[in-house]
Design an enzyme around this catalytic site. Structure first.
Site, short mmCIF file in Angstrom:
data_model
loop_
_atom_site.label_atom_id
_atom_site.label_comp_id
_atom_site.label_asym_id
_atom_site.label_seq_id
_atom_site.Cartn_x
_atom_site.Cartn_y
_atom_site.Cartn_z
CB SER A 132 55.68 -30.69 -63.73
OG SER A 132 54.84 -31.21 -65.14
CE1 TYR A 146 60.73 -33.19 -70.56
CE2 TYR A 146 59.50 -31.62 -71.69
CZ TYR A 146 59.93 -32.43 -70.22
OH TYR A 146 60.15 -31.33 -68.87
CE LYS A 150 59.14 -33.45 -67.17
NZ LYS A 150 59.97 -34.16 -65.76
N1 NAP Z 1 65.89 -27.02 -67.87
C1 NAP Z 1 64.49 -26.95 -68.40
O1 NAP Z 1 64.38 -26.21 -68.80
C2 NAP Z 1 63.13 -27.63 -67.45
C3 NAP Z 1 62.29 -27.25 -67.35
C4 NAP Z 1 61.36 -27.56 -67.28
C5 NAP Z 1 60.91 -29.38 -66.11
N2 NAP Z 1 62.73 -29.70 -66.21
C6 NAP Z 1 62.17 -30.91 -65.88
O2 NAP Z 1 63.75 -30.80 -65.07
C7 NAP Z 1 64.05 -32.15 -64.28
C8 NAP Z 1 65.83 -32.08 -64.62
O3 NAP Z 1 66.25 -32.03 -65.62
P1 NAP Z 1 66.85 -30.80 -65.29
O4 NAP Z 1 67.12 -29.06 -66.11
O5 NAP Z 1 67.94 -30.04 -64.68
O6 NAP Z 1 68.06 -31.58 -67.24
P2 NAP Z 1 69.60 -31.82 -66.67
O7 NAP Z 1 71.14 -31.55 -66.46
O8 NAP Z 1 69.85 -32.61 -67.98
O9 NAP Z 1 69.87 -32.38 -65.37
C9 NAP Z 1 68.48 -34.38 -66.36
C10 NAP Z 1 69.28 -35.29 -65.06
O10 NAP Z 1 68.49 -36.71 -65.05
C11 NAP Z 1 68.99 -37.11 -65.34
N3 NAP Z 1 68.54 -38.60 -65.96
C12 NAP Z 1 68.70 -38.95 -66.71
N4 NAP Z 1 68.27 -40.16 -67.17
C13 NAP Z 1 68.20 -41.29 -66.18
C14 NAP Z 1 67.81 -41.90 -65.58
N5 NAP Z 1 68.14 -43.28 -66.40
N6 NAP Z 1 68.39 -42.60 -64.62
C15 NAP Z 1 68.56 -41.96 -63.57
N7 NAP Z 1 69.11 -40.44 -63.71
C16 NAP Z 1 68.51 -39.26 -65.22
C17 NAP Z 1 70.51 -37.26 -65.77
O11 NAP Z 1 71.45 -38.30 -65.10
P3 NAP Z 1 72.72 -38.14 -66.20
O12 NAP Z 1 73.57 -36.83 -65.47
O13 NAP Z 1 73.67 -39.57 -66.15
O14 NAP Z 1 72.99 -37.74 -67.27
C18 NAP Z 1 70.86 -36.00 -64.71
O15 NAP Z 1 70.85 -35.47 -63.93
C19 NAP Z 1 64.05 -33.07 -65.94
O16 NAP Z 1 62.83 -33.60 -65.20
C20 NAP Z 1 63.18 -31.98 -66.59
O17 NAP Z 1 62.34 -32.52 -67.70
C21 NAP Z 1 64.12 -28.99 -66.84
#
Ligand code: NAP
Length: 273
Positions: A132, A146, A150
Protein backbone atom coordinates in the site's frame (compact mmCIF):
# COMPACT_ATOMS: atom_id res chain seq x y z
CA UNK A 1 12.61 -27.08 1.96
CA UNK A 2 12.87 -23.57 0.51
CA UNK A 3 9.86 -21.30 0.63
CA UNK A 4 8.56 -19.65 -2.54
CA UNK A 5 7.46 -16.05 -3.12
CA UNK A 6 5.70 -14.65 -6.20
CA UNK A 7 6.44 -10.95 -6.75
CA UNK A 8 4.52 -8.66 -9.11
CA UNK A 9 6.35 -5.73 -10.67
CA UNK A 10 9.77 -7.35 -10.13
CA UNK A 11 11.25 -5.35 -13.04
CA UNK A 12 11.95 -2.26 -11.00
CA UNK A 13 12.06 -0.45 -7.64
CA UNK A 14 10.63 -2.15 -4.57
CA UNK A 15 9.59 -5.30 -6.47
CA UNK A 16 13.04 -5.86 -7.93
CA UNK A 17 14.73 -5.20 -4.57
CA UNK A 18 12.36 -7.63 -2.85
CA UNK A 19 12.85 -10.37 -5.45
CA UNK A 20 16.61 -9.96 -5.06
CA UNK A 21 16.53 -9.97 -1.25
CA UNK A 22 14.36 -13.10 -1.00
CA UNK A 23 16.48 -14.89 -3.64
CA UNK A 24 19.69 -13.93 -1.79
CA UNK A 25 18.18 -15.44 1.39
CA UNK A 26 17.59 -18.80 -0.30
CA UNK A 27 13.93 -18.43 -1.23
CA UNK A 28 12.55 -19.57 -4.55
CA UNK A 29 11.34 -16.47 -6.37
CA UNK A 30 8.75 -16.19 -9.12
CA UNK A 31 9.78 -12.77 -10.42
CA UNK A 32 6.92 -11.54 -12.57
CA UNK A 33 6.92 -8.49 -14.80
CA UNK A 34 5.34 -7.05 -17.94
CA UNK A 35 8.49 -7.41 -20.01
CA UNK A 36 10.81 -10.27 -19.06
CA UNK A 37 13.77 -8.50 -20.74
CA UNK A 38 13.73 -6.30 -17.61
CA UNK A 39 14.49 -9.37 -15.49
CA UNK A 40 17.96 -9.97 -16.88
CA UNK A 41 19.55 -9.19 -13.50
CA UNK A 42 17.44 -11.85 -11.77
CA UNK A 43 17.34 -14.53 -14.45
CA UNK A 44 19.87 -17.34 -14.60
CA UNK A 45 19.68 -18.24 -10.90
CA UNK A 46 18.40 -21.74 -10.08
CA UNK A 47 15.99 -20.36 -7.48
CA UNK A 48 14.47 -17.65 -9.69
CA UNK A 49 11.83 -17.98 -12.38
CA UNK A 50 11.36 -14.81 -14.41
CA UNK A 51 7.96 -14.83 -16.10
CA UNK A 52 5.41 -12.49 -17.64
CA UNK A 53 2.57 -10.97 -15.63
CA UNK A 54 0.63 -7.89 -16.72
CA UNK A 55 -2.05 -6.88 -14.23
CA UNK A 56 -4.23 -5.74 -17.13
CA UNK A 57 -4.15 -9.24 -18.65
CA UNK A 58 -6.04 -11.86 -16.62
CA UNK A 59 -4.65 -14.78 -18.61
CA UNK A 60 -1.08 -13.69 -17.81
CA UNK A 61 -1.90 -13.64 -14.08
CA UNK A 62 -3.23 -17.22 -14.13
CA UNK A 63 -0.34 -18.37 -16.31
CA UNK A 64 2.32 -16.83 -14.05
CA UNK A 65 0.85 -18.38 -10.90
CA UNK A 66 0.58 -21.75 -12.69
CA UNK A 67 4.17 -21.54 -13.92
CA UNK A 68 5.40 -20.71 -10.41
CA UNK A 69 3.59 -23.65 -8.82
CA UNK A 70 4.78 -25.98 -11.57
CA UNK A 71 8.40 -24.91 -11.12
CA UNK A 72 8.61 -24.72 -7.31
CA UNK A 73 5.64 -26.82 -6.11
CA UNK A 74 3.83 -24.11 -4.13
CA UNK A 75 3.54 -20.38 -3.54
CA UNK A 76 4.00 -19.56 0.13
CA UNK A 77 4.04 -15.77 -0.16
CA UNK A 78 2.40 -13.47 -2.68
CA UNK A 79 3.91 -9.98 -2.86
CA UNK A 80 1.43 -7.71 -4.59
CA UNK A 81 3.82 -4.88 -5.33
CA UNK A 82 3.14 -3.68 -8.89
CA UNK A 83 1.35 -0.36 -9.09
CA UNK A 84 1.73 3.27 -10.06
CA UNK A 85 0.45 6.73 -9.22
CA UNK A 86 -2.05 8.72 -11.26
CA UNK A 87 -2.66 12.28 -10.04
CA UNK A 88 -4.55 15.34 -11.24
CA UNK A 89 -7.86 17.14 -10.76
CA UNK A 90 -10.61 14.52 -10.76
CA UNK A 91 -12.95 16.62 -12.90
CA UNK A 92 -10.34 16.85 -15.65
CA UNK A 93 -9.29 13.22 -15.58
CA UNK A 94 -10.65 10.99 -18.36
CA UNK A 95 -12.47 7.91 -17.09
CA UNK A 96 -10.01 5.75 -19.03
CA UNK A 97 -7.16 7.09 -16.85
CA UNK A 98 -9.20 6.55 -13.69
CA UNK A 99 -10.23 3.03 -14.69
CA UNK A 100 -6.67 2.06 -15.56
CA UNK A 101 -5.47 3.23 -12.13
CA UNK A 102 -8.00 0.99 -10.40
CA UNK A 103 -7.55 -1.88 -12.91
CA UNK A 104 -3.84 -2.06 -12.07
CA UNK A 105 -3.64 -1.03 -8.40
CA UNK A 106 -6.86 -2.69 -7.21
CA UNK A 107 -8.49 -5.18 -9.60
CA UNK A 108 -5.21 -6.65 -10.87
CA UNK A 109 -4.10 -7.10 -7.26
CA UNK A 110 -7.41 -8.80 -6.43
CA UNK A 111 -7.15 -11.11 -9.44
CA UNK A 112 -3.65 -12.13 -8.39
CA UNK A 113 -4.95 -12.93 -4.91
CA UNK A 114 -7.77 -14.99 -6.44
CA UNK A 115 -5.22 -16.86 -8.55
CA UNK A 116 -3.06 -17.95 -5.57
CA UNK A 117 -5.86 -18.67 -3.12
CA UNK A 118 -6.85 -22.17 -4.34
CA UNK A 119 -3.34 -23.48 -3.66
CA UNK A 120 -2.87 -21.52 -0.41
CA UNK A 121 -6.27 -22.75 0.80
CA UNK A 122 -5.38 -26.33 -0.08
CA UNK A 123 -2.10 -26.11 1.86
CA UNK A 124 -3.81 -24.20 4.71
CA UNK A 125 -0.98 -21.68 4.81
CA UNK A 126 0.32 -18.63 3.02
CA UNK A 127 1.03 -14.93 3.39
CA UNK A 128 -0.29 -12.22 1.10
CA UNK A 129 1.66 -8.97 1.34
CA UNK A 130 0.01 -6.03 -0.37
CA UNK A 131 2.15 -2.96 -0.96
CA UNK A 132 0.00 0.00 0.00
CA UNK A 133 1.48 3.38 0.94
CA UNK A 134 1.24 6.10 3.54
CA UNK A 135 -1.09 7.31 0.81
CA UNK A 136 -3.37 4.39 1.69
CA UNK A 137 -4.20 6.07 5.01
CA UNK A 138 -3.74 9.77 4.25
CA UNK A 139 -3.99 11.80 1.08
CA UNK A 140 -2.24 14.54 -0.85
CA UNK A 141 -4.18 17.11 -2.89
CA UNK A 142 -4.94 16.02 -6.46
CA UNK A 143 -4.43 12.41 -5.47
CA UNK A 144 -8.03 11.22 -5.58
CA UNK A 145 -7.20 8.47 -8.08
CA UNK A 146 -4.03 7.10 -6.49
CA UNK A 147 -5.20 7.50 -2.92
CA UNK A 148 -8.62 6.13 -3.80
CA UNK A 149 -6.90 3.03 -5.17
CA UNK A 150 -4.58 2.59 -2.17
CA UNK A 151 -7.39 3.19 0.36
CA UNK A 152 -9.25 0.46 -1.53
CA UNK A 153 -6.24 -1.83 -1.12
CA UNK A 154 -6.19 -1.03 2.62
CA UNK A 155 -9.90 -1.70 3.06
CA UNK A 156 -10.04 -4.90 1.07
CA UNK A 157 -6.89 -6.22 2.75
CA UNK A 158 -8.13 -5.53 6.27
CA UNK A 159 -11.49 -7.16 5.52
CA UNK A 160 -9.87 -10.11 3.74
CA UNK A 161 -7.55 -10.86 6.63
CA UNK A 162 -10.56 -11.91 8.73
CA UNK A 163 -11.86 -14.49 6.25
CA UNK A 164 -8.45 -15.93 5.40
CA UNK A 165 -7.12 -16.15 8.98
CA UNK A 166 -9.31 -19.17 9.67
CA UNK A 167 -7.73 -20.89 6.64
CA UNK A 168 -4.19 -20.32 7.89
CA UNK A 169 -3.52 -17.51 5.40
CA UNK A 170 -2.29 -14.12 6.60
CA UNK A 171 -2.84 -10.79 4.88
CA UNK A 172 -0.36 -7.96 5.42
CA UNK A 173 -0.08 -4.34 4.31
CA UNK A 174 3.27 -2.63 3.84
CA UNK A 175 3.04 1.16 3.85
CA UNK A 176 6.10 2.99 2.53
CA UNK A 177 6.55 6.75 2.45
CA UNK A 178 8.80 8.20 -0.26
CA UNK A 179 11.10 5.63 -1.87
CA UNK A 180 13.78 6.26 -4.52
CA UNK A 181 12.28 4.33 -7.44
CA UNK A 182 10.74 5.09 -10.82
CA UNK A 183 7.42 5.83 -9.08
CA UNK A 184 7.73 9.62 -9.43
CA UNK A 185 9.43 9.39 -12.85
CA UNK A 186 8.57 7.12 -15.76
CA UNK A 187 5.72 5.39 -13.85
CA UNK A 188 3.98 8.62 -12.80
CA UNK A 189 0.82 9.77 -14.62
CA UNK A 190 -0.17 13.39 -14.08
CA UNK A 191 -3.20 15.06 -15.66
CA UNK A 192 -2.23 18.73 -15.40
CA UNK A 193 -5.40 19.92 -17.10
CA UNK A 194 -4.39 23.37 -18.46
CA UNK A 195 -7.92 23.63 -19.88
CA UNK A 196 -9.19 23.90 -16.26
CA UNK A 197 -7.59 27.16 -15.02
CA UNK A 198 -9.52 26.95 -11.74
CA UNK A 199 -7.28 24.09 -10.67
CA UNK A 200 -3.97 25.53 -11.88
CA UNK A 201 -2.83 27.14 -8.59
CA UNK A 202 -3.26 23.78 -6.88
CA UNK A 203 -1.67 21.91 -9.78
CA UNK A 204 1.41 24.15 -9.50
CA UNK A 205 1.60 23.77 -5.73
CA UNK A 206 1.08 20.00 -5.83
CA UNK A 207 3.71 19.57 -8.55
CA UNK A 208 6.22 21.49 -6.40
CA UNK A 209 5.27 19.54 -3.24
CA UNK A 210 5.59 16.18 -5.00
CA UNK A 211 9.02 17.23 -6.23
CA UNK A 212 10.05 18.07 -2.67
CA UNK A 213 8.54 14.82 -1.39
CA UNK A 214 10.80 12.97 -3.81
CA UNK A 215 13.98 14.40 -2.33
CA UNK A 216 13.38 14.52 1.46
CA UNK A 217 13.73 11.59 3.78
CA UNK A 218 13.28 8.94 1.09
CA UNK A 219 14.05 5.28 1.66
CA UNK A 220 15.96 3.04 -0.72
CA UNK A 221 14.01 0.12 -2.22
CA UNK A 222 16.10 -2.47 -0.33
CA UNK A 223 14.99 -0.91 2.97
CA UNK A 224 11.35 -1.46 2.03
CA UNK A 225 12.25 -4.99 0.93
CA UNK A 226 13.52 -5.64 4.48
CA UNK A 227 10.18 -4.54 5.91
CA UNK A 228 8.41 -6.80 3.40
CA UNK A 229 10.67 -9.70 4.43
CA UNK A 230 9.72 -9.09 8.07
CA UNK A 231 6.02 -8.97 7.23
CA UNK A 232 6.27 -12.21 5.24
CA UNK A 233 8.20 -14.14 7.88
CA UNK A 234 7.39 -12.83 11.39
CA UNK A 235 4.56 -15.33 11.90
CA UNK A 236 2.43 -12.69 13.63
CA UNK A 237 -1.18 -11.59 13.11
CA UNK A 238 -0.11 -7.98 12.65
CA UNK A 239 -1.67 -6.40 9.54
CA UNK A 240 0.12 -3.08 8.95
CA UNK A 241 3.85 -2.43 8.55
CA UNK A 242 4.84 1.21 8.08
CA UNK A 243 8.16 1.51 6.23
CA UNK A 244 10.51 4.32 7.15
CA UNK A 245 10.81 7.14 9.66
CA UNK A 246 9.14 9.69 7.38
CA UNK A 247 6.14 7.43 6.86
CA UNK A 248 5.93 6.66 10.59
CA UNK A 249 5.92 10.34 11.42
CA UNK A 250 3.31 11.20 8.78
CA UNK A 251 0.93 8.47 9.87
CA UNK A 252 1.69 9.02 13.54
CA UNK A 253 0.29 12.54 13.17
CA UNK A 254 -3.02 10.96 12.24
CA UNK A 255 -3.30 7.48 13.73
CA UNK A 256 -2.01 5.53 16.67
CA UNK A 257 -0.63 2.16 15.60
CA UNK A 258 -1.51 0.78 19.03
CA UNK A 259 -5.15 1.83 18.68
CA UNK A 260 -5.29 0.29 15.22
CA UNK A 261 -4.08 -3.08 16.52
CA UNK A 262 -6.38 -2.92 19.55
CA UNK A 263 -9.35 -2.15 17.32
CA UNK A 264 -8.67 -5.07 14.98
CA UNK A 265 -8.09 -7.39 17.96
CA UNK A 266 -11.52 -6.36 19.28
CA UNK A 267 -13.14 -7.16 15.93
CA UNK A 268 -11.43 -10.56 15.85
CA UNK A 269 -12.70 -11.30 19.33
CA UNK A 270 -16.25 -10.27 18.39
CA UNK A 271 -16.29 -12.71 15.47
CA UNK A 272 -14.39 -15.45 17.30
CA UNK A 273 -11.45 -15.28 14.90
N1 NAP B 1 8.20 4.88 -4.58
C1 NAP B 1 7.41 5.37 -3.65
O1 NAP B 1 7.64 6.49 -3.18
C2 NAP B 1 6.25 4.55 -3.14
C3 NAP B 1 5.66 4.94 -1.92
C4 NAP B 1 4.60 4.20 -1.44
C5 NAP B 1 4.14 3.12 -2.13
N2 NAP B 1 4.72 2.76 -3.32
C6 NAP B 1 4.17 1.59 -4.01
O2 NAP B 1 5.22 0.67 -4.27
C7 NAP B 1 4.86 -0.16 -5.36
C8 NAP B 1 6.05 -0.33 -6.29
O3 NAP B 1 6.38 0.92 -6.86
P1 NAP B 1 7.88 1.43 -6.98
O4 NAP B 1 8.04 2.58 -6.05
O5 NAP B 1 8.84 0.31 -6.90
O6 NAP B 1 7.84 2.09 -8.45
P2 NAP B 1 8.41 1.60 -9.87
O7 NAP B 1 9.89 1.46 -9.79
O8 NAP B 1 7.83 2.54 -10.84
O9 NAP B 1 7.80 0.14 -10.05
C9 NAP B 1 6.46 -0.08 -10.41
C10 NAP B 1 6.32 -1.51 -10.85
O10 NAP B 1 4.94 -1.76 -11.18
C11 NAP B 1 4.93 -2.38 -12.46
N3 NAP B 1 3.67 -2.23 -13.18
C12 NAP B 1 3.05 -1.10 -13.55
N4 NAP B 1 1.93 -1.39 -14.26
C13 NAP B 1 1.85 -2.74 -14.30
C14 NAP B 1 0.96 -3.66 -14.89
N5 NAP B 1 -0.11 -3.29 -15.61
N6 NAP B 1 1.19 -5.00 -14.72
C15 NAP B 1 2.28 -5.43 -14.04
N7 NAP B 1 3.17 -4.60 -13.50
C16 NAP B 1 2.96 -3.28 -13.63
C17 NAP B 1 6.08 -1.74 -13.20
O11 NAP B 1 6.40 -2.50 -14.35
P3 NAP B 1 7.22 -1.86 -15.60
O12 NAP B 1 8.68 -1.90 -15.20
O13 NAP B 1 6.90 -2.77 -16.73
O14 NAP B 1 6.72 -0.47 -15.81
C18 NAP B 1 7.13 -1.80 -12.11
O15 NAP B 1 7.68 -3.09 -11.99
C19 NAP B 1 3.62 0.48 -6.00
O16 NAP B 1 2.47 -0.26 -5.61
C20 NAP B 1 3.59 1.87 -5.39
O17 NAP B 1 2.28 2.39 -5.32
C21 NAP B 1 5.77 3.45 -3.83
Amino acid sequence: MSQTILVTGASSGIGKASATLFADRGWNVVATMRNTDDGAGLAGRDNVLVTTLDLLDSASITAAVGAGIERFGAIDVLLNNAGYGAYGPLEATPMSVLRRQFDVNVFGLVETIQAVLPSMRAQRSGVIVNVSSVGGRMTFPLGSLYHGSKWAVEGLSEALHYELAMLGIRVKLVEPGGVNTDFGGRSFVFTDAPEFPDYQPLVDMAAAALQEEASDDNQEPHEVAEVIFGAATDGSDRIRYISGAGATQLLGNRYSAEQDEQFVAGMRAQFGL
